[in-house]
Design a protein around this motif. Structure first.
Motif, PDB file in Angstrom:
ATOM      1  N   LEU A 192      35.709  29.489  46.023  1.00 10.20           N
ATOM      2  CA  LEU A 192      36.332  30.778  46.344  1.00 10.20           C
ATOM      3  C   LEU A 192      36.904  31.391  45.066  1.00 10.20           C
ATOM      4  CD1 LEU A 192      37.355  32.967  48.241  1.00 10.20           C
ATOM      5  CD2 LEU A 192      39.213  31.441  48.922  1.00 10.20           C
ATOM      6  N   ILE A 249      47.606  36.216  51.177  1.00  7.14           N
ATOM      7  CA  ILE A 249      48.604  35.787  52.165  1.00  7.14           C
ATOM      8  C   ILE A 249      49.664  36.872  52.334  1.00  7.14           C
ATOM      9  CG2 ILE A 249      50.472  34.129  52.612  1.00  7.14           C
ATOM     10  CD1 ILE A 249      48.705  31.994  51.222  1.00  7.14           C
ATOM     11  N   ARG A 308      35.781  34.849  43.398  1.00  8.79           N
ATOM     12  CA  ARG A 308      36.777  35.883  43.055  1.00  8.79           C
ATOM     13  C   ARG A 308      36.623  36.297  41.593  1.00  8.79           C
ATOM     14  NH1 ARG A 308      41.695  32.499  46.012  1.00  8.79           N
ATOM     15  NH2 ARG A 308      41.547  33.559  48.028  1.00  8.79           N
ATOM     16  N   ARG A 327      50.917  25.173  46.762  1.00 10.11           N
ATOM     17  CA  ARG A 327      50.021  24.230  47.431  1.00 10.11           C
ATOM     18  C   ARG A 327      50.608  22.822  47.456  1.00 10.11           C
ATOM     19  NH1 ARG A 327      47.084  28.036  45.396  1.00 10.11           N
ATOM     20  NH2 ARG A 327      45.334  28.959  46.535  1.00 10.11           N
ATOM     21  N   ARG A 377      48.922  27.320  53.711  1.00 11.01           N
ATOM     22  CA  ARG A 377      50.122  27.743  52.990  1.00 11.01           C
ATOM     23  C   ARG A 377      50.661  29.036  53.598  1.00 11.01           C
ATOM     24  NH1 ARG A 377      50.527  29.699  46.881  1.00 11.01           N
ATOM     25  NH2 ARG A 377      48.482  30.603  47.275  1.00 11.01           N
ATOM     26  N   ASN A 424      44.055  22.497  51.996  1.00  8.65           N
ATOM     27  CA  ASN A 424      44.906  22.397  50.797  1.00  8.65           C
ATOM     28  C   ASN A 424      45.969  21.315  50.904  1.00  8.65           C
ATOM     29  OD1 ASN A 424      43.917  24.317  48.974  1.00  8.65           O
ATOM     30  ND2 ASN A 424      44.644  25.956  50.316  1.00  8.65           N
ATOM     31  N   SER A 449      46.348  33.048  55.441  1.00  9.61           N
ATOM     32  CA  SER A 449      45.565  32.786  54.235  1.00  9.61           C
ATOM     33  C   SER A 449      44.121  33.244  54.421  1.00  9.61           C
ATOM     34  CB  SER A 449      45.671  31.316  53.833  1.00  9.61           C
ATOM     35  OG  SER A 449      45.039  30.501  54.753  1.00  9.61           O
ATOM     36  N   SER A 450      43.437  33.360  53.299  1.00 15.45           N
ATOM     37  CA  SER A 450      42.061  33.875  53.308  1.00 15.45           C
ATOM     38  C   SER A 450      41.205  33.012  54.231  1.00 15.45           C
ATOM     39  CB  SER A 450      41.494  33.833  51.898  1.00 15.45           C
ATOM     40  OG  SER A 450      41.509  32.505  51.430  1.00 15.45           O
ATOM     41  N   HIS A 504      42.653  23.834  42.389  1.00 14.77           N
ATOM     42  CA  HIS A 504      42.622  25.051  43.219  1.00 14.77           C
ATOM     43  C   HIS A 504      44.079  25.424  43.509  1.00 14.77           C
ATOM     44  CE1 HIS A 504      41.786  28.000  46.224  1.00 14.77           C
ATOM     45  NE2 HIS A 504      42.482  27.331  47.125  1.00 14.77           N
ATOM     46  N   GLY A 537      44.975  34.037  45.976  1.00 19.84           N
ATOM     47  CA  GLY A 537      45.247  33.439  47.294  1.00 19.84           C
ATOM     48  C   GLY A 537      46.591  33.914  47.819  1.00 19.84           C
ATOM     49  N   ALA A 538      47.605  33.937  46.944  1.00 19.16           N
ATOM     50  CA  ALA A 538      48.946  34.384  47.344  1.00 19.16           C
ATOM     51  C   ALA A 538      48.921  35.871  47.713  1.00 19.16           C
ATOM     52  CB  ALA A 538      49.936  34.129  46.212  1.00 19.16           C
TER      53      ALA A 538
HETATM   54  C1  LMR Z   1      43.277  30.694  48.872  1.00 14.88           C
HETATM   55  O1  LMR Z   1      43.063  30.462  47.680  1.00 14.88           O
HETATM   56  O2  LMR Z   1      43.129  31.818  49.374  1.00 14.88           O
HETATM   57  C2  LMR Z   1      43.695  29.585  49.780  1.00 14.88           C
HETATM   58  O3  LMR Z   1      43.735  28.363  49.093  1.00 14.88           O
HETATM   59  C3  LMR Z   1      44.926  29.878  50.507  1.00 14.88           C
HETATM   60  C4  LMR Z   1      46.128  29.710  49.607  1.00 14.88           C
HETATM   61  O4  LMR Z   1      47.030  28.962  49.978  1.00 14.88           O
HETATM   62  O5  LMR Z   1      46.150  30.324  48.545  1.00 14.88           O
END
Ligand code: LMR
Ligand code: NAD
Length: 333
Positions: free
Chosen positions: A158, A235, A162, A98, A92, A131, A241-242, A187, A231-232
């Motif tokens: 993940l 980014i 977190r 997603r 992403r 994803n 992305s992570s 997710h 996740g965002a």
């Molecule tokens: C995340 O959660 O870090 C990954 O799925 C990347 C994203 O698109 O968020």
């Protein structure tokens, strides 16, 4: 020392694989007595990059790492594999949800599902990281009818890591003191990170997280939104992305599936819904699971309050929509 097992990593020239491969080669996923043969799948244009990754793998000088096979052919990559990390797909970018990735990535998981069906061991453990992970796992399993559906899982570890880290920071304890936080659903930003059943070990005594935090507003809003949007946030800061944390989570997911969870503890995995907790069947939904002898079971009987029920309904609806969208995308190809 056991016989080597074949392990495939797709997207092997990418960011996540770069961190994941070291963990696999070092024995921190399948254990210190399990040699592995690595099958590294990527697309033809990435084969030169993959050559460099292989040089580095060789230069690690790690005894558990036996054969390394780079390939752009899924029929070679999936041959007799016991474990599959399906990472390869477009990540992403800023501003994308997603769901936007379905159009780009659905076909990859159809092709790889078919290759798994034809070539992998029937007890292969499949972890989908690419994803939208839950729906990609659903697509993959539907194209691999000879492999049990429970062998296909999606990564929400993940998100769990977190959530555990955020609770540990709030409680000013190390992360290992926090257990049993749950990620329900997709997710995606509709996931429900749920601390209602989490515990914290304070000076040797185990206490419920909600009573120690003692701030329902923080737990039900700030905490939930932080994990949903993490996740965002990565980014936005990294412009990518992570990857390091995603690779660590992929290793955690597979290790627990391979080796098992401790009594009284659970982890979150996206698995095919069997209707538990009133979740619609035939979507890959993240549940708390306990694992023994390589088999996971959805943890049953946890009380679900009205707030949690409404959050579970939002995220399951999104997964049903993604399933419809995936069917549309694949029919129009
Ligand atoms: C995340 O959660 O870090 C990954 O799925 C990347 C994203 O698109 O968020
Ligand atoms: P990346 O772009 O660095 O690497 C992806 C790799 O996949 C590239 O080398 C690309 O060539 C390869 N690839 C593309 N199509 C392929 C195919 N058909 N077969 C084999 N390989 C193929 O991306 P990344 O940062 O490693 O992320 C990979 C995926 O993981 C993305 O979809 C990302 O959104 C996802 N991700 C998921 C989570 C999670 O928690 N589930 C977390 C982080 C990232």
């Amino acid at each position: 020392m056991s016989e080597p097992i074949n392990v495939v990593v797709t997207g092997a020239a990418g960011q996540i694989a770069y961190s994941l491969l070291y963990q696999l080669a070092a024995g921190s996923v399948f254990g210190p007595n399990q040699p592995i043969n690595l099958r590294l799948l990527d697309i033809p244009v990435m084969m030169t990059v993959l050559d460099g990754v292989i040089m580095e793998l060789e230069d690690l000088a790690l005894p558990l790492l036996r054969e390394i096979t780079p390939t752009a052919d899924p029929n070679v990559a999936f041959k007799d594999v016991a474990a599959a990390f399906l990472v390869g797909s477009m990540p992403r970018k800023e501003g994308m949800e997603r769901k936007d990735l379905l159009a780009a990535n659905a076909e990859i998981f159809k092709v790889q599902g078919k290759a798994l069906d034809q070539h992998a061991r029937k007890d292969v453990k499949v972890l989908v990281v690419g994803n939208p992970a839950n729906t990609n796992a659903w697509i993959c399993s539907h194209h691999a009818p000879s492999i049990p559906k429970e062998n296909f899982t999606a990564m929400t570890r993940l998100d769990q890591n977190r959530a555990q880290a955020a609770l540990a920071a709030r409680l000013n304890v190390s992360v290992d003191k926090v257990k049993n936080v749950i990620i329900w659903g997709n997710h995606s930003s509709t996931q429900y990170p749920d601390a209602a059943h989490a515990t914290v070990n304070l000076q040797g005594s185990t206490k419920p997280v909600p009573s120690v935090v003692n701030d329902d507003n923080w737990l039900n809003t700030t905490f939930v939104e932080k994990i949903q949007k993490r996740g965002a946030a990565v980014i936005s800061a990294r412009k990518m992305s992570s990857a390091m944390s995603a690779a660590k989570a992929a290793g955690d997911h597979m290790r627990d599936w391979w080796i098992g969870t401790k009594p009284g503890e659970w982890v979150s995995m996206g698995v095919l819904s069997d209707g538990s907790y009133g979740i619609p069947r035939d979507i890959v939904f993240s549940f708390p699971v306990a694992i023994e002898n390589g088999q996971y079971k959805i943890v049953q009987g946890l009380p679900i309050n009205d707030l949690a029920r409404s959050k579970l309904s939002i995220t399951s609806k999104e997964l049903e929509e993604e399933r419809t969208e995936a069917n549309n995308v694949l029919q129009n190809k």
